[in-house]
Each structure stands twice: as structure tokens, then as C-alpha cells.
Scaffold this motif. Structure first.
Motif, PDB file in Angstrom:
ATOM      1  N   GLU A   1       0.850  -1.190   0.000  1.00  9.90           N
ATOM      2  CA  GLU A   1       0.000   0.000   0.000  1.00  9.90           C
ATOM      3  C   GLU A   1       0.885   1.239   0.000  1.00  9.90           C
ATOM      4  N   LEU A   2       0.496   2.222  -0.782  1.00  7.45           N
ATOM      5  CA  LEU A   2       1.320   3.417  -0.929  1.00  7.45           C
ATOM      6  C   LEU A   2       1.362   4.222   0.365  1.00  7.45           C
ATOM      7  N   ALA A   3       2.513   4.775   0.641  1.00 11.78           N
ATOM      8  CA  ALA A   3       2.666   5.610   1.826  1.00 11.78           C
ATOM      9  C   ALA A   3       1.842   6.886   1.678  1.00 11.78           C
ATOM     10  N   ASP A   4       1.427   7.445   2.804  1.00 14.74           N
ATOM     11  CA  ASP A   4       0.613   8.658   2.776  1.00 14.74           C
ATOM     12  C   ASP A   4       1.314   9.788   2.027  1.00 14.74           C
ATOM     13  N   GLY A   5       2.629   9.880   2.181  1.00 11.01           N
ATOM     14  CA  GLY A   5       3.376  10.943   1.521  1.00 11.01           C
ATOM     15  C   GLY A   5       3.313  10.848   0.008  1.00 11.01           C
ATOM     16  N   ALA A   6       3.368   9.618  -0.528  1.00  6.62           N
ATOM     17  CA  ALA A   6       3.307   9.428  -1.984  1.00  6.62           C
ATOM     18  C   ALA A   6       1.935   9.823  -2.518  1.00  6.62           C
ATOM     19  N   VAL A   7       0.885   9.455  -1.780  1.00  6.94           N
ATOM     20  CA  VAL A   7      -0.473   9.809  -2.202  1.00  6.94           C
ATOM     21  C   VAL A   7      -0.661  11.320  -2.141  1.00  6.94           C
ATOM     22  N   GLU A   8      -0.186  11.935  -1.076  1.00  2.49           N
ATOM     23  CA  GLU A   8      -0.330  13.388  -0.933  1.00  2.49           C
ATOM     24  C   GLU A   8       0.399  14.127  -2.049  1.00  2.49           C
ATOM     25  N   THR A   9       1.600  13.678  -2.388  1.00  2.00           N
ATOM     26  CA  THR A   9       2.364  14.333  -3.451  1.00  2.00           C
ATOM     27  C   THR A   9       1.619  14.288  -4.775  1.00  2.00           C
ATOM     28  N   GLN A  10       1.054  13.120  -5.104  1.00  2.00           N
ATOM     29  CA  GLN A  10       0.328  12.992  -6.366  1.00  2.00           C
ATOM     30  C   GLN A  10      -0.928  13.869  -6.371  1.00  2.00           C
ATOM     31  N   ILE A  11      -1.642  13.905  -5.263  1.00  2.00           N
ATOM     32  CA  ILE A  11      -2.854  14.727  -5.179  1.00  2.00           C
ATOM     33  C   ILE A  11      -2.523  16.196  -5.387  1.00  2.00           C
ATOM     34  N   ARG A  12      -1.472  16.667  -4.744  1.00  2.00           N
ATOM     35  CA  ARG A  12      -1.100  18.073  -4.876  1.00  2.00           C
ATOM     36  C   ARG A  12      -0.678  18.406  -6.308  1.00  2.00           C
ATOM     37  N   GLU A  13       0.031  17.496  -6.964  1.00  2.22           N
ATOM     38  CA  GLU A  13       0.457  17.733  -8.345  1.00  2.22           C
ATOM     39  C   GLU A  13      -0.749  17.850  -9.273  1.00  2.22           C
ATOM     40  N   ILE A  14      -1.700  16.938  -9.108  1.00  2.00           N
ATOM     41  CA  ILE A  14      -2.896  16.970  -9.958  1.00  2.00           C
ATOM     42  C   ILE A  14      -3.704  18.232  -9.684  1.00  2.00           C
TER      43      ILE A  14
ATOM     44  N   ILE B   1      -7.117  23.391  -9.006  1.00  3.25           N
ATOM     45  CA  ILE B   1      -8.069  23.132  -7.919  1.00  3.25           C
ATOM     46  C   ILE B   1      -7.458  23.586  -6.594  1.00  3.25           C
ATOM     47  N   THR B   2      -8.269  24.222  -5.775  1.00  2.00           N
ATOM     48  CA  THR B   2      -7.836  24.588  -4.430  1.00  2.00           C
ATOM     49  C   THR B   2      -8.227  23.477  -3.464  1.00  2.00           C
ATOM     50  N   VAL B   3      -7.228  22.899  -2.821  1.00  2.00           N
ATOM     51  CA  VAL B   3      -7.471  21.825  -1.853  1.00  2.00           C
ATOM     52  C   VAL B   3      -6.906  22.260  -0.510  1.00  2.00           C
ATOM     53  N   THR B   4      -7.741  22.281   0.497  1.00  2.00           N
ATOM     54  CA  THR B   4      -7.286  22.672   1.830  1.00  2.00           C
ATOM     55  C   THR B   4      -6.420  21.568   2.430  1.00  2.00           C
ATOM     56  N   ASP B   5      -5.670  21.903   3.466  1.00  3.23           N
ATOM     57  CA  ASP B   5      -4.816  20.912   4.117  1.00  3.23           C
ATOM     58  C   ASP B   5      -5.648  19.782   4.720  1.00  3.23           C
ATOM     59  N   ASP B   6      -6.805  20.144   5.321  1.00  2.00           N
ATOM     60  CA  ASP B   6      -7.637  19.084   5.886  1.00  2.00           C
ATOM     61  C   ASP B   6      -8.295  18.264   4.774  1.00  2.00           C
ATOM     62  N   GLY B   7      -8.498  18.881   3.601  1.00  3.91           N
ATOM     63  CA  GLY B   7      -8.999  18.129   2.457  1.00  3.91           C
ATOM     64  C   GLY B   7      -7.981  17.114   1.973  1.00  3.91           C
ATOM     65  N   ILE B   8      -6.713  17.512   1.930  1.00  6.24           N
ATOM     66  CA  ILE B   8      -5.638  16.590   1.556  1.00  6.24           C
ATOM     67  C   ILE B   8      -5.568  15.434   2.542  1.00  6.24           C
ATOM     68  N   ALA B   9      -5.634  15.771   3.830  1.00 10.31           N
ATOM     69  CA  ALA B   9      -5.569  14.729   4.861  1.00 10.31           C
ATOM     70  C   ALA B   9      -6.740  13.761   4.735  1.00 10.31           C
ATOM     71  N   ALA B  10      -7.925  14.283   4.418  1.00 11.28           N
ATOM     72  CA  ALA B  10      -9.096  13.428   4.261  1.00 11.28           C
ATOM     73  C   ALA B  10      -8.965  12.524   3.040  1.00 11.28           C
ATOM     74  N   LEU B  11      -8.426  13.050   1.941  1.00 14.11           N
ATOM     75  CA  LEU B  11      -8.222  12.235   0.742  1.00 14.11           C
ATOM     76  C   LEU B  11      -7.231  11.102   1.019  1.00 14.11           C
ATOM     77  N   VAL B  12      -6.166  11.424   1.717  1.00 16.45           N
ATOM     78  CA  VAL B  12      -5.158  10.411   2.050  1.00 16.45           C
ATOM     79  C   VAL B  12      -5.758   9.337   2.949  1.00 16.45           C
ATOM     80  N   TYR B  13      -6.548   9.781   3.935  1.00 17.05           N
ATOM     81  CA  TYR B  13      -7.176   8.829   4.848  1.00 17.05           C
ATOM     82  C   TYR B  13      -8.162   7.928   4.118  1.00 17.05           C
ATOM     83  N   ALA B  14      -8.999   8.512   3.260  1.00 23.28           N
ATOM     84  CA  ALA B  14     -10.009   7.737   2.546  1.00 23.28           C
ATOM     85  C   ALA B  14      -9.370   6.767   1.565  1.00 23.28           C
TER      86      ALA B  14
END
Length: 329
Positions: free
Chosen positions: A171-184, A190-203
Motif C-alpha cells: 500500500e502506498l505511503a501517505d506521503g506518496a499519495v499526498e504528493t500525487q494529489i497536490r500535483e494533480i 483546484i484549491t485543496v485545503t490541508d484538511d482536504g488533503i488529509a481526508a483524501l489520504v485517509y479515505a
């Protein structure tokens, strides 16, 4: 991935594209979260010495993307003509798969030493079908390389495993998922809040496809992607909601625990399996004693087994909360 790279993917430009395809890694170097696997695969490509490969691991961790990236790097613009992707568990049977493999392997090569056949869900094949596949791999080993993808390598017979270089995708590390989300998000504006990023990583829970799909779904809901939007789109409960339910049960308040469960199942639309998964993921993060965590995990294992065997989800989850509440007395 740059905006220019994103536009090289076939499809309708703009947000109407399916982002998991639009942002699928084009080369091995684009794959995130597998720093121990990618260099080894790149070495095979550089040496032009590709063996049969087996990619084992959970969904959404880069197995198919790696296979396609290898094909792109080996064949360049000709990769589609030299790469055959099949679902090995096709209900029509291994005979159909073998026929397609034979037709593909016997056709023109266009100057390449071998072609690549990618078999997805190889662990769904029966033992007899895998034995037939082994013989097919032997028959065409001089001009064909096989890449097998599976969730569980233990379900693949030893004769096939011994013919492959096995790579285990975790399973991908949270950091790898967060990096890809921010790049996209940057490419799509798109404006993504920090808590939105955390929620995406968690989900996502280590599943890159799930994270990207959730981001695309949340992006159409408004100009800003925040925590509330993500949890609503993904039908995921907040960790604190799940923890509150457990706290009520362990504290002996079964009525409050049952009400919290009812909210998750009925009002929020979660399935029983989703509740179990979230409880299991968060068990050691709850602010409860170690003894209480052990009791919770014991009950979760029993409930998960019973639901898998066909028991009623709601009844089993309520029984789990009741047993935790009774132990307080």
C-alpha cells in the motif's frame, strides 16, 4: 507530472477526462511510492534483459501502471502493438486466453526480440488453468515475456512463481499519495485545503486510484475541496466519529454506541465492511487503553469472519458493541 505530460494521454482535453487515466504514469520514473521496485525494473529495461515478472499487491498500488510503463520504455511509440493486456480470470476460460496469447505471439514483431503479455488477476485462475498457463509460458518463452498481476502471490502455483521475478507492491505511503494529489490539483487549478488533503489520504488508505477518483469527484462539487466534501463524496466516516462510537461502547454506554453505529450505517450510508475496515485501521490510534484495543481487535476479527460467512452486518456490529459494553460492567 507536468501539464504537457498530462495532455499526451489520449482522450478529451479538460476536466471531462477520467483522471486515473489522464494521470497514469507514462514512464517508470513517474511511479510514486515504490523506490525499491522502480530502480530494479529500470535496470531490466536498460539492459534489455526482461524476464517474466509477477507483480503482487493490493489494488491501486501501481501494478498495471508499471507494466504499461515498461512497455512504453521498451517499445516507444510502438508499445500498443507489442503489449497485450488480458484479464486472466476471464469467465470464458483459459482456452480463450491461450488462443489470444498464441495469436499475439505468432504475429509480426517489427524488429523487436520479444513482446509483452500482461495477465491481470492471475490469482483468480484455478490450479488447472495455471498449469495450462505454465505450459503456454514455456511454449512461447523465446519471443514473449509475461507479466502477471495478482493480489495474493500465494494463490499462484510454485512452477509459475519460480519462472518469474516477483515484485511485491505494498500500500502506498501517505506521503506518496499526498504528493500525487497536490500535483494533480496544481495542474487542474483546484484549491485543496490541508484538511482536504488529509481526508483524501485517509479515505484512499494507500490506493492511488481511489485518491485520484475522490479528488475528481470532489472537484466538481465546488471551487474548494475540503474535508467535509471529501468525506461526503467517499462515504467515509471521520476517524473521530468512529472513535466516539468505540468510546461509548467501552465506557459501557451501549445506547449511545448503537446510535453512533446507526448514524454511520443509515444516515451516512456506510457498509458494515467499511465500518470494520475503519475500526481496524484506527484501532491503535484511539485514545483507549491497550487492553481495550486488544479486546476491540478480537471482536473485530470475529465479526469480520461472521459477516464474510453471510451473517447480518448490523446485527453482528451491534453484538460487537454490546460485548464491549458488557465488559465494562
Amino acid at each position: 507530472m507536468s501539464e504537457a505530460d498530462a495532455e499526451t494521454v489520449e482522450g478529451t482535453p479538460g476536466r471531462t477526462e477520467v483522471w486515473i487515466e489522464k494521470y497514469r504514469p507514462q514512464r517508470l520514473a513517474d511511479i510514486k511510492g515504490h523506490e525499491d521496485i522502480v530502480p530494479r525494473l529500470q535496470r531490466y529495461v536498460e539492459r534489455n534483459d526482461l524476464p517474466h515478472l509477477m507483480f503482487a499487491g493490493p489494488a491501486g498500488t501501481g501494478k498495471t501502471a508499471s507494466a504499461q510503463a515498461i512497455a512504453r520504455e521498451v517499445y516507444g511509440d510502438d508499445w500498443r502493438e507489442n503489449f497485450l493486456e488480458l484479464n486472466a480470470s476471464d469467465q470464458r476460460g483459459i482456452d480463450v486466453v491461450r488462443d489470444r496469447i498464441k495469436d499475439f505471439a505468432r504475429s509480426s514483431f517489427g524488429g523487436y526480440d520479444h513482446r509483452i503479455i500482461f495477465l491481470d488477476e492471475a490469482d483468480a485462475l484455478t490450479s488447472d488453468a495455471q498449469s495450462a498457463l505454465r505450459r503456454t509460458m514455456e511454449q512461447f518463452s523465446n519471443n514473449t515475456r509475461f507479466i502477471l498481476s495478482c493480489n495474493y502471490s500465494s494463490q499462484i502455483i510454485d512452477p509459475i512463481q519460480s519462472r518469474c521475478a516477483v515484485f511485491r507492491f505494498t500500500e502506498l505511503a501517505d506521503g506518496a499519495v499526498e504528493t500525487q494529489i497536490r500535483e494533480i490539483a496544481d495542474v487542474e487549478g483546484i484549491t485543496v485545503t490541508d484538511d482536504g488533503i488529509a481526508a483524501l489520504v485517509y479515505a484512499a488508505n494507500g490506493d492511488m486510484r481511489k485518491a485520484i477518483n475522490a479528488l475528481q469527484a470532489a472537484a466538481v462539487m465546488g471551487e474548494t475541496v475540503d474535508e467535509e466534501t471529501v468525506f461526503t463524496i467517499t462515504a467515509t466516516a471521520r476517524p473521530e466519529e468512529v472513535e466516539a462510537m468505540v468510546d461509548h461502547a467501552i465506557g459501557g454506554d451501549f445506547t449511545a454506541a448503537r446510535a453512533a453505529l446507526e448514524d454511520l450505517l443509515t444516515d451516512r450510508g456506510l457498509a458494515g465492511g467499511d465500518v470494520i475496515d475503519q475500526l481496524h485501521r484506527s484501532a491503535w490510534e484511539f485514545e483507549i487503553s491497550e487492553q481495550a484495543t486488544v479486546r476491540l481487535l478480537e471482536r473485530l476479527g470475529e465479526v469480520d469472519y461472521r459477516i464474510t460467512e453471510g451473517a447480518n452486518e448490523r446485527l453482528q456490529l451491534e453484538a460487537m458493541l454490546a460485548s464491549l459494553a458488557l465488559e465494562k460492567e
